[in-house]
Design an enzyme around this catalytic site. Sequence first.
Site, short mmCIF file in Angstrom:
data_model
loop_
_atom_site.label_atom_id
_atom_site.label_comp_id
_atom_site.label_asym_id
_atom_site.label_seq_id
_atom_site.Cartn_x
_atom_site.Cartn_y
_atom_site.Cartn_z
N PHE A 424 73.57 27.64 109.95
CA PHE A 424 73.15 28.89 110.58
C PHE A 424 73.27 30.09 109.64
CE2 PHE A 424 75.95 26.41 113.54
CZ PHE A 424 74.96 25.52 113.92
N CYS A 425 72.96 29.89 108.36
CA CYS A 425 73.03 30.97 107.36
C CYS A 425 74.43 31.56 107.30
CB CYS A 425 72.01 32.06 107.66
SG CYS A 425 70.30 31.49 107.60
N ASN A 426 75.44 30.73 107.45
CA ASN A 426 76.82 31.20 107.42
C ASN A 426 77.68 30.12 106.76
OD1 ASN A 426 79.45 32.16 107.93
ND2 ASN A 426 78.83 33.10 109.85
#
Length: 883
Positions: A424-426
């Site tokens: 999740f782009c994290n």
Amino acid sequence: MAGGAAQPGAELLSFAGFLDSSPQPLAYGYGRRSLRELRAREFSRLAGTVYLDHAGATLFPQSQLTNFTKDLMENVYGNPHSQNISSKLTHDTVEQVRYRILAHFHTSPEDYTVIFTAGSTAALKLVAEAFPWVSPGPESSGSWFCYLTDSHTSVVGMRKITAAMNVTSIPIRPEDMWSAEKQDAAAAGNQDCQPPHLFCYPAQSNFSGTRYPLSWIEEVKSGHTRPMSVPGKWFVLLDAAAYVGTSPLDLSVHQADFVPISFYKIFGFPTGLGALLVNNRSAPLLRKTYFGGGTAAAYLAGDDFYIPRESVAERFEDGTISFLDIIALKHGFDALEHLTGGMENVRQHTFTLARYTYAALSALRYPNGAPVVRIYSDSEFSSPEVQGPVISFNVLDDHGRIIGYSQVDKMASLYNIHVRTGCFCNTGACQRHLGISDEMVKKHLQAGHVCGDDVDLIDGQPTGSVRISFGYMSTLEDAQAFLRFIIATHLCPPHGQQLPLATPGEAGAPPTGSEAQDAVPAIVATHSPSPQEDAPPDARVWNNSLTTVHAVGLCPPLLEATGTQQTPSEKAAGVPDGDLGSRVITNLYIYPIKSCAAFEVTRWPLGNQGLLYDRSWMVVNHNGICLSQKQEPRLCLIQPFIDLQRRIMVIQARGMEPIEVPLEENSERAQICQSKVCADRVNTYDCGEKISSWLSKFFGRPCHLIKQSSDFQRSARRKHGKATLSLVNEAQYLLVNRSSVLELQQQLSTSSDENGKEELFPMKDLISRFRANIITNGTRAFEEENWDEVSIGSLRFQVLGPCHRCQMICIDQQTGQRNQDVFQKLSERQERKVNFGVYLMHTALDSSSPCYLSVGSQVLPMLKENTEHDDLSASEKHQDVIS
């Protein structure tokens, strides 16, 4: 509950009992406003769909779009950088929206300024570029940029800008901030003359939903809590993009210096529009370098003279703002307030759903007591102050091993449940919760894994997780449909239950009774005769008669079948370890229209891109996007027949008159268009309005039939000479071994027998699900996975590797109905890797002499060099045989 009787520990948690047992009051819905009526009126497009990715993008209500369109139809909005009447209307409306945004966050123009951006990422980039960074020097250690490791990629990416300015960037772990918060910090001295520092953290983690204390804002700014013990004045950027979608934010209390937001997280529409809310006390510090249209009060083209606009917003909004999208925000605020009564109601409603789902998931156990899921959270979902409506988790098997998120996603799609998977782009939060070291991330990259792909397990370790998230229009039925999906796929023995699994009337529920028959018409016809394996070499080249060459799928509906009569090749394949002599082709299929029914032949010519006319056509929607059975299962009910003598393709479907399509385009009348297949751009032409109307009538929505242009060559991605492709996904040919299908059939039959059910997967049905071109017999199951090359007659094919299967194998090719058993059983056998069949590529085609594949042709495989199987003789490994 489908799938048989649930095991102990698999019962669905009672919502009423959950509410009664809660130590604190919980709210579901919006008072007198009926949530069911809201969904029916504003989100009718969600019928049959369980959408659980609101943290990714929430959904807009119908009334917002209707009122916005009405606004545009009734008013003339011009470019705001002018003085005419329409421009003045735009300017005044945009300013009114700025006030509305500030009021939504409980502040005013006296305290904050709204700078419109292309999204929260653009807002973060603006701060990074305009913050008054001080480079280290003889008299100062310079500025520091600190960010929480649980931050979105867009925050972490700011460090590349600071690095160019020689500013130190330091990642801060959440544990360090939590412990620092508990310590007594030294009283802050005079900071005005010291270098400025910036601390960034998310109000809500987009990975786990953890909500970090908003009190950090004042504690850091005042100096009572410091991310780093360095002299200087601390400013705080609060990344609120994930937080404000489901929760109120009071900037009159929590006065962060910079607050980036994205509006589609709140309203769903418009996308590509965000804002940076800037505290007016911090705004004068921002430094602007570039200036675009509308940002200059005065400038000279021939001299270095430039005076910026006085207004902070006008100074930083380069070019013409997206004024129509900004006007849409007004209608978004109106709809949200009208439908929910305010963000506090949204916060309570979404948290109740998340807490219920968390409690239900946590309670699921296998018969041996092992948990079904592993949830990644920093809280026990005790309150909406510490946890947002987000659940990140991985599914486990009964031995505690993680099942890859890609498989879970594919299974969820069968139930029409939309989830998010990956990191999740994290990456920071993903590493912390999943225990992935920096070295492992680099190792995963070397193994070919990049952000956003479906490589979910490497050496048995997860590379990401599954995330579900709720929005203001989410319902209890959504949560329970998701929970039933987890129970059905992991706690209930499979026996052929049709999908999706939900009770009638709920989201994701299948139609029942006569309604189900109308939804997916069944095909009732006769079986095509089994091909003869000992067909003589001088048999007819191919059969052009539509009365004798049959399409796969003309057999009774699946639910009416009680068994299957094996052909001689099927009986022989029942001895996987026996010595059956030569392997031969038992069936040949082409698929003229991508994702539509197969066309079975006994002998067929080869073209430069594979079997002649295989996947030469595809059905696209009104936007030119290719349709597959994943979105439209009824594609399998479209039956194409190729008549080479008449140079036509005849297309049939139940309830429709047959229609003819020429095999080749009329170069003078062909309407050329561009489409995409597996990210490759291809030149195609439209096959005309007549077939378009036919398809649109069958599917009930606008569709077109397009064909790859004959003068266009699509090159294979992999390095295999000059091989070209039709509209296939990966390779020219797909081969499936009957022995492999038989082993799978026996495993499925065992599962059915254990549940007292009759055989639900006849051999022909299973074969049709894998949509292969070449079906062979074999001496043992899955031996094809060890092949390196294959010779068929005088033709040699290179084996490219296994076919990675998606949820399409769960679609019955005779009825269009879905069933998860095949996908689930394959994943069990192959330790979560759902592969079946192998890709072939033929690169040495001599166009001067016709080449054919025939049923009965001998198949001679060559093993990979490191394969230790001894079931092939040396002569078989190297000999070419002319059939």
